[in-house]
Design a protein around this motif. Structure first.
Motif, mmCIF file in Angstrom:
data_model
loop_
_atom_site.group_PDB
_atom_site.id
_atom_site.type_symbol
_atom_site.label_atom_id
_atom_site.label_comp_id
_atom_site.label_asym_id
_atom_site.label_seq_id
_atom_site.Cartn_x
_atom_site.Cartn_y
_atom_site.Cartn_z
ATOM 1 N N ALA A 1 -17.883 40.950 18.161
ATOM 2 C CA ALA A 1 -16.529 40.097 19.150
ATOM 3 C C ALA A 1 -16.528 40.687 20.261
ATOM 4 O O ALA A 1 -16.789 39.586 21.673
ATOM 5 C CB ALA A 1 -15.190 40.415 18.524
ATOM 6 N N ALA A 18 -12.750 44.421 14.978
ATOM 7 C CA ALA A 18 -12.882 43.413 14.141
ATOM 8 C C ALA A 18 -12.787 44.249 12.356
ATOM 9 O O ALA A 18 -13.279 44.269 12.274
ATOM 10 C CB ALA A 18 -14.108 42.153 13.645
ATOM 11 N N ASN A 19 -11.660 42.975 11.714
ATOM 12 C CA ASN A 19 -11.797 43.098 9.676
ATOM 13 C C ASN A 19 -11.318 44.718 9.804
ATOM 14 O O ASN A 19 -10.145 44.395 10.223
ATOM 15 C CB ASN A 19 -13.240 42.862 9.669
ATOM 16 C CG ASN A 19 -13.499 41.389 9.932
ATOM 17 O OD1 ASN A 19 -12.537 40.317 9.802
ATOM 18 N ND2 ASN A 19 -14.695 40.772 9.650
ATOM 19 N N LEU A 35 -12.824 33.647 16.114
ATOM 20 C CA LEU A 35 -12.394 34.354 16.023
ATOM 21 C C LEU A 35 -12.332 34.817 18.104
ATOM 22 O O LEU A 35 -11.104 35.353 18.396
ATOM 23 C CB LEU A 35 -13.439 36.427 15.154
ATOM 24 C CG LEU A 35 -12.988 36.409 13.973
ATOM 25 C CD1 LEU A 35 -13.620 37.369 13.320
ATOM 26 C CD2 LEU A 35 -11.801 35.450 13.454
ATOM 27 N N ASP A 50 -4.838 37.022 13.095
ATOM 28 C CA ASP A 50 -5.950 37.238 11.356
ATOM 29 C C ASP A 50 -5.707 35.913 10.221
ATOM 30 O O ASP A 50 -4.816 35.039 11.006
ATOM 31 C CB ASP A 50 -4.702 38.018 11.184
ATOM 32 C CG ASP A 50 -4.755 38.932 9.497
ATOM 33 O OD1 ASP A 50 -6.086 37.891 9.021
ATOM 34 O OD2 ASP A 50 -4.480 39.895 9.177
ATOM 35 N N GLU A 51 -6.536 35.519 9.533
ATOM 36 C CA GLU A 51 -6.751 34.184 8.959
ATOM 37 C C GLU A 51 -6.031 34.641 7.387
ATOM 38 O O GLU A 51 -5.618 33.408 6.835
ATOM 39 C CB GLU A 51 -7.699 33.542 8.890
ATOM 40 C CG GLU A 51 -8.828 33.497 10.080
ATOM 41 C CD GLU A 51 -10.711 33.197 9.474
ATOM 42 O OE1 GLU A 51 -11.204 32.445 10.164
ATOM 43 O OE2 GLU A 51 -11.007 33.905 8.952
ATOM 44 N N SER A 103 -18.168 35.163 14.201
ATOM 45 C CA SER A 103 -17.216 35.870 15.564
ATOM 46 C C SER A 103 -16.851 34.382 16.717
ATOM 47 O O SER A 103 -16.245 35.377 17.414
ATOM 48 C CB SER A 103 -18.462 36.840 15.550
ATOM 49 O OG SER A 103 -17.848 36.932 16.601
ATOM 50 N N ASP A 129 -11.128 37.199 8.075
ATOM 51 C CA ASP A 129 -11.509 38.022 9.090
ATOM 52 C C ASP A 129 -10.182 37.662 9.566
ATOM 53 O O ASP A 129 -9.254 36.929 9.956
ATOM 54 C CB ASP A 129 -12.527 36.766 9.886
ATOM 55 C CG ASP A 129 -13.945 36.679 9.001
ATOM 56 O OD1 ASP A 129 -14.045 37.705 8.076
ATOM 57 O OD2 ASP A 129 -14.498 35.653 9.327
ATOM 58 N N ARG A 130 -10.294 39.117 10.377
ATOM 59 C CA ARG A 130 -9.485 39.574 11.560
ATOM 60 C C ARG A 130 -9.893 40.037 12.936
ATOM 61 O O ARG A 130 -10.897 40.791 12.814
ATOM 62 C CB ARG A 130 -8.286 40.028 11.287
ATOM 63 C CG ARG A 130 -8.380 41.873 10.961
ATOM 64 C CD ARG A 130 -7.073 42.203 10.722
ATOM 65 N NE ARG A 130 -7.400 43.251 9.538
ATOM 66 C CZ ARG A 130 -6.974 44.501 9.578
ATOM 67 N NH1 ARG A 130 -5.347 44.162 9.741
ATOM 68 N NH2 ARG A 130 -6.959 45.473 8.493
ATOM 69 N N VAL A 131 -8.980 39.786 14.044
ATOM 70 C CA VAL A 131 -9.657 40.372 15.568
ATOM 71 C C VAL A 131 -8.367 40.781 15.785
ATOM 72 O O VAL A 131 -7.201 40.059 16.059
ATOM 73 C CB VAL A 131 -10.200 39.694 16.331
ATOM 74 C CG1 VAL A 131 -10.067 38.136 16.765
ATOM 75 C CG2 VAL A 131 -11.651 40.201 16.874
#
Length: 561
Positions: free
Chosen positions: A438, A482-483, A406, A502-503, A403, A551-553
């Motif tokens: 987050a 997130a996500n 991100l 964004d990964e 977390s 993961d993304r945020v």
């Protein structure tokens, strides 16, 4: 000096390693840092860290203790980790001094084998965490050793015992059974010794202990003057209510018995948790070899009239009983972080066994050379554990790092947007755990930047009254998602993305979203999910792989209608 280095070197390495990290706290550590930053301000905390049960732990001593080193080390995320490591390290030094007081060089060598094995099992991640369920564990070790010293005639340590007990209870309410029992036992022992004329100035000792208690509980008592008794009133109402979802005696017994196994969690650092029910501890039954050895050791110690050994054995036994009762009454799942302090049952048990063996060897081995070799062997073992703990310290990874990573990726753009926007800023989160984690990190980043921002007043119990903003008074609203919660806000015309990370590449993200739409939701139940996995094994494997690395945020600004 050599014994001191065994304890101090891993702590110094851990502190230096923490200060070298580029770390911006998120999740619970962000909430912890926010409250530590409040110490000394007009909004100095009067209560402890928040609990998942919508109340706070009893008192703010953890915040007060962390605040000075936090500011000395630079008042940022890395400083919080270093301050936490330093505080735990000082308690470990205190534990080492207590075993040295009880047994001299030989006792220190034996005690350090146990203490450093325990330290290595906890790991650098644990010791630098600052998380209140973790920050109570090492102080409880010191508390038990303090009671042991009082039992052996060190009545002057009663005020220190009371102070450490207050710190433990205020940091985490789960420590209350052990802390209260420790204070009661120590007080009774001092009273018995005073009646026998073995205590100097007992009245002054009692008055100092009462003064320590009164001073340390001033903040919670002030808070209790608020409506309905404040946080202490909430705690009373919660713990006097009936809770059907508790661990129960049988499962608690399995958890406690595992501390008597060989190897035990306190030796290896590993515990068995169930994949169902949220990952609470659920070990199988084990043969309690250490308990058998403890009983034998106590019989030997009593027959030899070895007061330090048998009193330590009694403390280990009592600690095991308290741990069983406390675990059985845990509401909800007995997560590992909630009952991590129970590792102390194994620690004190093996220390008692070793102390009895040491007493027998001292009586039977007359050769000074042989005695010195025994000390050397223990010192080498302790040094080996110290080296292992030092190596682990160089690889320590902060809690909630995913977390935090991100938040770190979007905080600069978010702070820049918040500087341009009118204040106050209301920080909201999408309805999900990852988003809430987050959002805590974003609020902390805005606080570091000196921007007037806060969560909704319903989060006052988490962030304090100085970090909340009424929605009706907010001039800017930022929503953290997130996500899986990013998508809906991206498609909503009422929100504009101001920062995102964004990964996954775009094609992989499209695959993940497509598969997410096909996978049965949690509301459909576990059987439906299991059947879908059975029918689509390759799709599930691909989806699981994407979720694991993707993961993304995103942070959105609400557009005024």
């Amino acid at each position: 000096m050599a014994f001191g280095l065994i304890v101090v070197v891993p702590v110094i390495v851990l502190v230096v390693h923490a200060l070298g990290l580029h770390y911006h706290a998120s999740s619970d550590l962000a909430l912890l840092e926010i409250r530590v930053r409040d110490v000394g301000s007009a909004h100095t905390p009067l209560v402890g860290a928040y609990s998942r049960f919508l109340w706070n732990h009893p008192g703010p001593l953890l915040f007060y203790v962390l605040a000075p080193p936090y500011r000395i080390f630079g008042a940022d995320g890395a400083a919080l980790l270093a301050a936490s490591a330093l505080v735990n390290g000082l308690f470990l030094v205190g534990a080492a001094l207590l075993v040295w007081r009880r047994g001299g060089g030989a006792g220190a060598a034996l005690g350090l084998v146990v203490i450093m094995t325990f330290t290595r099992a906890l790991g650098g991640d644990f010791l630098q965490s600052g998380w209140n369920p973790y920050m109570v564990v090492v102080p409880l070790l010191v508390l038990v050793l303090l009671v042991w010293c009082v039992a052996c005639g060190d009545a002057f340590l009663l005020p220190v015992t009371v102070g450490v007990a207050c710190d433990a209870v205020q940091t985490h309410l789960g420590a209350a059974p052990v802390a209260l029992a420790a204070v009661v036992v120590a007080s009774v022992l001092v009273a018995i010794d005073a009646r026998r004329g073995r205590v100097r100035r007992p009245v002054r000792l009692v008055l100092v202990s009462l003064a320590v208690t009164a001073v340390l509980w001033i903040p919670p008592v002030i808070d209790a003057t608020h409506r309905r008794g404040g946080n202490l009133g909430e705690l009373w109402r919660y713990w006097t209510a009936s809770h059907p979802d508790i661990t129960g005696w049988t499962r608690a017994a399995r958890i406690v018995v595992s501390q008597f196994g060989i190897p035990a969690p306190w030796m290896t650092g590993h515990e068995r948790s169930t994949p169902f029910g949220g990952g609470g501890l659920d070990p199988s039954w084990q043969v309690p070899w250490a308990l058998v050895l403890l009983v034998g050791a106590m019989v030997v110690a009593v027959r030899r009239r070895d007061r330090p050994a048998w009193s330590l054995g009694l403390l280990a036994t009592g600690l095991g009983v308290i741990a069983w009762v406390a675990t059985a009454r845990v509401v909800g799942e007995p997560f590992g972080y909630v009952v991590r302090w129970m590792w102390l049952v194994g620690v004190i048990t093996w220390l008692a066994i070793g102390w009895t063996v040491m007493g027998v060897l001292r009586a039977s081995v007359q050769s000074p050379t042989s005695r010195r070799w025994g000390v050397v062997v223990c010192a080498v073992g302790a040094a080996a554990m110290s080296v292992a703990a030092t190596v682990d310290a160089t690889q320590a990874r902060p809690l909630f790092s995913d977390s935090a990573r991100l938040v770190d990726a979007v905080q600069a753009a978010t702070v820049a947007e918040a500087r341009r926007a009118p204040a106050p800023v209301l920080v909201e989160s999408a309805p999900g755990f990852d988003s809430d984690q987050a959002a805590s990190g974003i609020l902390l980043a805005l606080d570091h930047a000196g921007i007037r921002a806060g969560r909704d007043p319903s989060f006052t119990w988490q962030v304090g009254s100085d970090h909340v903003v009424e929605r009706s008074r907010a001039r800017t609203r930022l929503v953290v998602a997130a996500n899986s919660e990013v998508g809906p806000y991206s498609r909503d015309s009422g929100y504009v993305m101001v920062a995102g990370f964004d990964e996954l590449h775009r094609a992989d993200r499209a695959d993940a979203e497509h598969l997410r739409a096909e996978v049965p939701p949690a509301a459909a139940g576990i059987p439906a999910l299991q059947q879908w996995i059975k029918d689509h094994p390759r799709a599930w494997k691909h989806f699981h792989a994407l979720e694991a690395r993707g993961d993304r945020v995103a942070v959105f600004r609400a557009v005024a209608p």
